[in-house]
Design a protein around this motif. Structure first.
Motif, PDB file in Angstrom:
ATOM      1  N   ARG A 147       0.832  -1.202   0.000  1.00 53.94           N
ATOM      2  CA  ARG A 147       0.000   0.000   0.000  1.00 53.94           C
ATOM      3  C   ARG A 147       0.868   1.255   0.000  1.00 53.94           C
ATOM      4  N   LYS A 201       0.813   4.125  -2.845  1.00 54.97           N
ATOM      5  CA  LYS A 201       0.490   5.509  -2.474  1.00 54.97           C
ATOM      6  C   LYS A 201       1.553   6.484  -2.973  1.00 54.97           C
ATOM      7  N   SER A 241      -1.852  -8.440   0.619  1.00 51.69           N
ATOM      8  CA  SER A 241      -2.592  -8.310  -0.630  1.00 51.69           C
ATOM      9  C   SER A 241      -3.287  -9.624  -0.959  1.00 51.69           C
ATOM     10  N   ILE A 245      -4.292  -4.529  -0.176  1.00 53.30           N
ATOM     11  CA  ILE A 245      -4.383  -4.372  -1.630  1.00 53.30           C
ATOM     12  C   ILE A 245      -5.236  -5.506  -2.188  1.00 53.30           C
ATOM     13  N   CYS A 267      -6.421  -7.207  -5.498  1.00 54.27           N
ATOM     14  CA  CYS A 267      -6.135  -7.389  -6.918  1.00 54.27           C
ATOM     15  C   CYS A 267      -7.155  -8.364  -7.499  1.00 54.27           C
ATOM     16  N   ASP A 298      -8.051  -2.177  -6.287  1.00 51.71           N
ATOM     17  CA  ASP A 298      -6.757  -1.500  -6.313  1.00 51.71           C
ATOM     18  C   ASP A 298      -5.912  -1.876  -7.524  1.00 51.71           C
ATOM     19  N   VAL A 316      -6.703   2.758 -11.508  1.00 50.21           N
ATOM     20  CA  VAL A 316      -6.438   1.429 -10.949  1.00 50.21           C
ATOM     21  C   VAL A 316      -5.116   0.924 -11.513  1.00 50.21           C
ATOM     22  N   ARG A 317      -4.315   0.270 -10.700  1.00 48.89           N
ATOM     23  CA  ARG A 317      -2.993  -0.200 -11.145  1.00 48.89           C
ATOM     24  C   ARG A 317      -3.129  -1.513 -11.918  1.00 48.89           C
TER      25      ARG A 317
END
Length: 265
Positions: free
Chosen positions: A9, A13, A94, A151, A153, A175, A215-216
């Protein structure tokens, strides 16, 4: 970085890239070996493919933390709530959710890992366990915060969920996303080997949509040569290599070479 901080995280960030790899075993020997290289931000335990006990989950996280790594777990679909909650309580930072078929199932996965408070409206209570860095007895508000930091995913690997990709990416709590070409092809009724070009186009569409939504996108690669293509698309998060694929590649090559060498003896 603080002992109890969610490293993944924090990196996200700060807008920094992240690098992980996939491990099929919870044996701490391998987690320590990976951590000793000091090149990886996290280790991903692919529980979807592996056998494990609940105690193994704790030990995996302990070994990762001792070497400054975060941890991710890839959970099965059917028991995702139970395993994800146990994994988070064990210290996993995560969760990689697989096989969601629509936005509604994504929302449910998030709810299963969100604090059960009037504001959050989740389904995760207040269990005592180790959590990140051994912190079982924090206040309820602190527990709510650490659950927010997890996180989440999601594998985008079904045709039906790709058809709803903008709805999925608009859900608070999503995320990170990763495309799964094998399952996507299967859910489309096609073998991946006959669908490689189209799967690549769909993955590219997912990556662009994710970036547009903030979003990643995370991409799984098997060699550094593959990275440039994704970096040019704006990708910052990579999973490189796979424990079993690397072993099988070397075993097949070495086995074939030695058989050829001794063939005329």
């Amino acid at each position: 970085m603080a002992k109890h901080e969610n490293k993944l995280r924090a990196l996200i960030k700060e807008g920094k890239p992240t690098v992980g790899t996939r491990i099929w075993t919870c044996q701490t020997f391998f987690v320590e070996g990976l951590g000793s290289t000091e090149y990886f931000d996290y280790a991903e335990f692919v529980a979807e493919y592996a056998s494990y006990t609940l105690e193994d989950l704790r030990n995996f996280c302990i070994a990762a933390e001792l070497h400054g790594m975060a941890s991710m777990i890839k959970v099965d679909f059917q028991n995702r709530g139970y395993v994800a909650q146990k994994a988070i309580a064990s210290g996993f930072q995560s969760i990689n959710f697989v096989d969601c078929r629509n936005a509604k199932e994504v929302e449910e996965a998030i709810r299963l890992t969100t604090a059960e408070t009037p504001e959050e409206k989740g389904l995760f209570g207040f269990p005592n366990n180790r959590f990140i860095g051994w912190e079982p007895w924090v206040t309820q508000s602190e527990h709510t915060k650490r659950l927010k930091d997890i996180i989440r995913c999601f594998m985008i690997e079904k045709k039906s969920i790709m058809d709803e990709i903008d709805d999925v990416l608009s859900i608070p709590g999503v995320d990170m996303v990763q495309f799964g070409p094998s399952d996507y092809s299967m859910s489309s009724g096609i073998n991946l080997k006959d669908n490689i070009e189209n799967a690549k186009k769909v993955e590219c569409r997912m990556i662009k949509a994710a970036i547009d939504h903030g979003v990643r996108p995370r991409c799984e690669i098997q060699s550094i040569e593959e990275a440039e293509y994704y970096i040019n698309l704006g990708v910052k998060d990579f999973s490189i290599g796979d424990q079993m694929k690397l072993l099988m590649r070397d075993w097949i090559k070495d086995g074939s070479d030695i058989r050829k060498a001794i063939g005329n003896i």
